[in-house]
Design a protein around this motif. Structure first.
Motif, PDB file in Angstrom:
ATOM      1  N   PHE A 164      33.434  18.719  -1.231  1.00 51.92           N
ATOM      2  CA  PHE A 164      32.197  18.769  -0.451  1.00 51.92           C
ATOM      3  C   PHE A 164      31.750  17.363  -0.062  1.00 51.92           C
ATOM      4  CE2 PHE A 164      27.634  19.066   0.235  1.00 51.92           C
ATOM      5  CZ  PHE A 164      27.565  20.173   1.069  1.00 51.92           C
ATOM      6  N   VAL A 165      31.748  16.447  -1.029  1.00 51.98           N
ATOM      7  CA  VAL A 165      31.314  15.069  -0.764  1.00 51.98           C
ATOM      8  C   VAL A 165      32.244  14.401   0.253  1.00 51.98           C
ATOM      9  CG1 VAL A 165      31.058  12.778  -1.819  1.00 51.98           C
ATOM     10  CG2 VAL A 165      30.188  14.800  -3.007  1.00 51.98           C
ATOM     11  N   CYS A 166      33.556  14.553   0.049  1.00 54.94           N
ATOM     12  CA  CYS A 166      34.515  13.905   0.949  1.00 54.94           C
ATOM     13  C   CYS A 166      34.411  14.459   2.368  1.00 54.94           C
ATOM     14  CB  CYS A 166      35.951  14.076   0.446  1.00 54.94           C
ATOM     15  SG  CYS A 166      36.292  13.134  -1.023  1.00 54.94           S
ATOM     16  N   PHE A 167      34.190  15.775   2.477  1.00 53.59           N
ATOM     17  CA  PHE A 167      34.099  16.366   3.812  1.00 53.59           C
ATOM     18  C   PHE A 167      32.869  15.835   4.543  1.00 53.59           C
ATOM     19  CE2 PHE A 167      36.458  19.811   5.980  1.00 53.59           C
ATOM     20  CZ  PHE A 167      35.849  19.701   7.209  1.00 53.59           C
ATOM     21  N   ALA A 168      31.727  15.759   3.810  1.00 55.35           N
ATOM     22  CA  ALA A 168      30.490  15.274   4.423  1.00 55.35           C
ATOM     23  C   ALA A 168      30.634  13.805   4.833  1.00 55.35           C
ATOM     24  CB  ALA A 168      29.321  15.457   3.465  1.00 55.35           C
ATOM     25  N   LEU A 169      31.184  12.964   3.925  1.00 56.11           N
ATOM     26  CA  LEU A 169      31.341  11.545   4.234  1.00 56.11           C
ATOM     27  C   LEU A 169      32.336  11.332   5.371  1.00 56.11           C
ATOM     28  CD1 LEU A 169      31.360   9.835   0.704  1.00 56.11           C
ATOM     29  CD2 LEU A 169      29.532   9.854   2.419  1.00 56.11           C
ATOM     30  N   GLY A 170      33.457  12.066   5.319  1.00 56.35           N
ATOM     31  CA  GLY A 170      34.476  11.936   6.359  1.00 56.35           C
ATOM     32  C   GLY A 170      33.919  12.303   7.717  1.00 56.35           C
ATOM     33  N   ASN A 171      33.135  13.391   7.752  1.00 58.31           N
ATOM     34  CA  ASN A 171      32.527  13.842   8.998  1.00 58.31           C
ATOM     35  C   ASN A 171      31.570  12.779   9.552  1.00 58.31           C
ATOM     36  OD1 ASN A 171      32.157  16.276  10.821  1.00 58.31           O
ATOM     37  ND2 ASN A 171      30.025  15.854  10.260  1.00 58.31           N
ATOM     38  N   ALA A 172      30.770  12.186   8.651  1.00 59.97           N
ATOM     39  CA  ALA A 172      29.835  11.143   9.059  1.00 59.97           C
ATOM     40  C   ALA A 172      30.599   9.941   9.615  1.00 59.97           C
ATOM     41  CB  ALA A 172      28.963  10.731   7.883  1.00 59.97           C
ATOM     42  N   LEU A 173      31.648   9.552   8.886  1.00 61.47           N
ATOM     43  CA  LEU A 173      32.478   8.420   9.305  1.00 61.47           C
ATOM     44  C   LEU A 173      33.066   8.678  10.691  1.00 61.47           C
ATOM     45  CD1 LEU A 173      33.189   5.884   7.659  1.00 61.47           C
ATOM     46  CD2 LEU A 173      35.385   6.950   7.128  1.00 61.47           C
ATOM     47  N   GLY A 174      33.574   9.908  10.884  1.00 64.94           N
ATOM     48  CA  GLY A 174      34.197  10.274  12.151  1.00 64.94           C
ATOM     49  C   GLY A 174      33.213  10.243  13.303  1.00 64.94           C
ATOM     50  N   SER A 175      31.937  10.588  13.016  1.00 66.56           N
ATOM     51  CA  SER A 175      30.929  10.602  14.076  1.00 66.56           C
ATOM     52  C   SER A 175      30.659   9.214  14.610  1.00 66.56           C
ATOM     53  CB  SER A 175      29.612  11.195  13.555  1.00 66.56           C
ATOM     54  OG  SER A 175      29.826  12.444  12.993  1.00 66.56           O
ATOM     55  N   PHE A 176      30.899   8.186  13.776  1.00 68.02           N
ATOM     56  CA  PHE A 176      30.577   6.815  14.179  1.00 68.02           C
ATOM     57  C   PHE A 176      31.784   5.977  14.577  1.00 68.02           C
ATOM     58  CE2 PHE A 176      26.818   7.851  11.548  1.00 68.02           C
ATOM     59  CZ  PHE A 176      25.885   7.770  12.565  1.00 68.02           C
ATOM     60  N   THR A 177      32.974   6.552  14.397  1.00 68.02           N
ATOM     61  CA  THR A 177      34.142   5.783  14.823  1.00 68.02           C
ATOM     62  C   THR A 177      34.709   6.436  16.068  1.00 68.02           C
ATOM     63  OG1 THR A 177      35.439   7.112  13.296  1.00 68.02           O
ATOM     64  CG2 THR A 177      34.912   4.868  12.606  1.00 68.02           C
ATOM     65  N   THR A 178      35.370   5.643  16.874  1.00 65.36           N
ATOM     66  CA  THR A 178      35.955   6.221  18.081  1.00 65.36           C
ATOM     67  C   THR A 178      37.433   6.475  17.875  1.00 65.36           C
ATOM     68  OG1 THR A 178      36.093   3.970  18.864  1.00 65.36           O
ATOM     69  CG2 THR A 178      34.352   5.343  19.792  1.00 65.36           C
ATOM     70  N   ASP A 179      37.965   5.930  16.783  1.00 65.18           N
ATOM     71  CA  ASP A 179      39.394   6.064  16.568  1.00 65.18           C
ATOM     72  C   ASP A 179      39.670   6.672  15.201  1.00 65.18           C
ATOM     73  OD1 ASP A 179      41.883   5.924  17.574  1.00 65.18           O
ATOM     74  OD2 ASP A 179      41.809   3.768  17.971  1.00 65.18           O
ATOM     75  N   LEU A 180      40.848   7.299  15.084  1.00 71.12           N
ATOM     76  CA  LEU A 180      41.241   7.893  13.810  1.00 71.12           C
ATOM     77  C   LEU A 180      41.606   6.802  12.810  1.00 71.12           C
ATOM     78  CD1 LEU A 180      43.483  10.698  15.219  1.00 71.12           C
ATOM     79  CD2 LEU A 180      41.669  11.108  13.580  1.00 71.12           C
ATOM     80  N   LEU A 181      41.894   7.226  11.584  1.00 74.25           N
ATOM     81  CA  LEU A 181      42.433   6.308  10.584  1.00 74.25           C
ATOM     82  C   LEU A 181      43.731   5.720  11.116  1.00 74.25           C
ATOM     83  CD1 LEU A 181      42.196   8.494   7.342  1.00 74.25           C
ATOM     84  CD2 LEU A 181      40.923   6.421   7.776  1.00 74.25           C
ATOM     85  N   PRO A 182      44.159   4.544  10.581  1.00 69.78           N
ATOM     86  CA  PRO A 182      45.474   4.044  10.976  1.00 69.78           C
ATOM     87  C   PRO A 182      46.520   5.132  10.744  1.00 69.78           C
ATOM     88  CG  PRO A 182      44.378   2.498   9.493  1.00 69.78           C
ATOM     89  CD  PRO A 182      43.481   3.680   9.626  1.00 69.78           C
TER      90      PRO A 182
END
Lengths: 105, 241
Positions: B141-159
């Motif tokens: 749950f924590v990882c999904f929420a944080l990952g989603n937040a991170l994704g909302s603010f980045t324009t690119d995927l992880l390396p």
């Protein structure tokens, strides 16, 4: 779609998810039907297997690294390693294989 | 039950949930990127993530939104169709939950359940305790929420090399859930083999992959397989499989 109706849509979707997930859990009565019980007992294995294949082969940047990762996971779990060890080792194997392929192929 | 026991149940669960959490990170980042690209505001994207909390559900919702769907009921229907499998997971879970769980605990179990959490907790011997379930469900749950937040603010995927290595984690974890049981129990070995064969057959039929989403193919394959398994190897009452 306006922000307001998007909020309604999100709430509606939340309610549907909650109903799907929660209602069956609220029934405390044990199921007596032998066939249905056996069916439910096998569901996890059937679901897990069909979720792995064939999707796993497109989970990394190539079929080769994914296949080697799968083999590593099968061997490690056959010898009784924990979930954490199996999954992290498999990820490490994929990483190493992809680096090697990048250098030599 | 002593306090230390309660604590260790939670911690044991927390540890079992780590691979799921790690596996969710690239998935959640992808969801965050997709929602922000679709023009959904950050707070609504987080609300949607928490309320739906299912990759297939979020994908269905984002697809509809991008397509300009404005009818609320269509969103509800799409989620219903994309996630029917949760009813079967919950039915299966209900048979195994600690009978002393209260209403609030049962609701939380339902709300925090995912395909992967289900796969892990169902392997508990005997009843599934609430603390253990909560432990397993925490990291995902924590990882999904944080990952989603991170994704909302980045324009690119992880390396690429990181998301590729993380991509296999959930599947490796599934393998680690199946192999030990298949090694010890012949019925489970046969069930796994049947599921594998049916999966491959479905993959080879263009009509199936064309008209059914991945979620429906999984549930169809699982229902056929488990029904065959139940006919071939009926489980005796109280017997552990």
């Amino acid at each position: 779609m306006s922000v307001q109706s998007l909020i309604y849509a999100i709430l509606a979707m939340g309610v549907v998810m909650l109903v799907l997930r929660v209602i069956p859990i609220l029934f405390k009565k044990k199921i007596k039907n032998k066939f249905f019980n056996s069916f439910l007992a096998y569901i996890p294995y059937a679901v897990l297997t069909s979720m792995i294949f064939p999707e796993v082969f497109s989970s990394t940047s190539g079929v080769v690294s994914a296949s080697i990762g799968v083999v590593a996971a099968v061997i490690l779990s056959y010898f009784g390693q924990s979930l954490l060890v199996v999954s992290l080792s498999s990820a490490l194997v994929v990483f190493v294989v992809e680096q090697i392929m990048r250098l030599y192929l | 039950m002593s306090n230390s026991n309660v604590k260790s149940d939670y911690l044991r669960g927390l540890k079992d949930g780590v691979p799921i959490g790690l596996g969710y990170i690239p998935l959640a980042i992808a969801c965050g990127i997709a929602t922000s690209k679709a023009g959904i505001p950050f707070l609504l994207s987080q609300l949607m993530e928490i309320l739906i909390y299912s990759g297939s559900g979020l994908t269905a919702a984002i697809t509809l939104f991008k397509g300009g769907e404005t009818v609320v009921i269509m969103y509800a229907l799409a989620i219903l169709v994309a996630n029917c499998r949760y009813m079967i997971f919950s039915m299966s879970l209900a048979q195994r939950l600690d009978p002393s769980m209260n209403l609030i605990e049962r609701i939380l179990v339902g709300a925090l359940n995912t395909d992967e959490v289900f796969g892990v907790v169902i392997k508990e011997k005997g009843y599934i305790k609430f603390k253990y379930f909560l432990g397993v469900a925490t990291m995902p749950f924590v990882c999904f929420a944080l990952g989603n937040a991170l994704g909302s603010f980045t324009t690119d995927l992880l390396p690429d090399f990181i998301s590729s290595a993380l991509g296999i984690i959930i599947y490796a974890m599934f393998i680690a859930l199946i192999v030990p049981s298949a090694k010890e129990s012949k019925p489970i070995f046969v069930v796994v083999a049947i599921a594998l064969i049916i999966s491959i057959i479905f993959e080879c039929i263009p009509a199936v992959t064309q008209f059914l989403s991945a979620g429906w193919i999984v549930i169809l394959c699982a229902i056929i397989t488990s029904a065959i398994g139940a006919l071939l190897f009926p489980v005796e009452e109280k017997e552990e499989v």
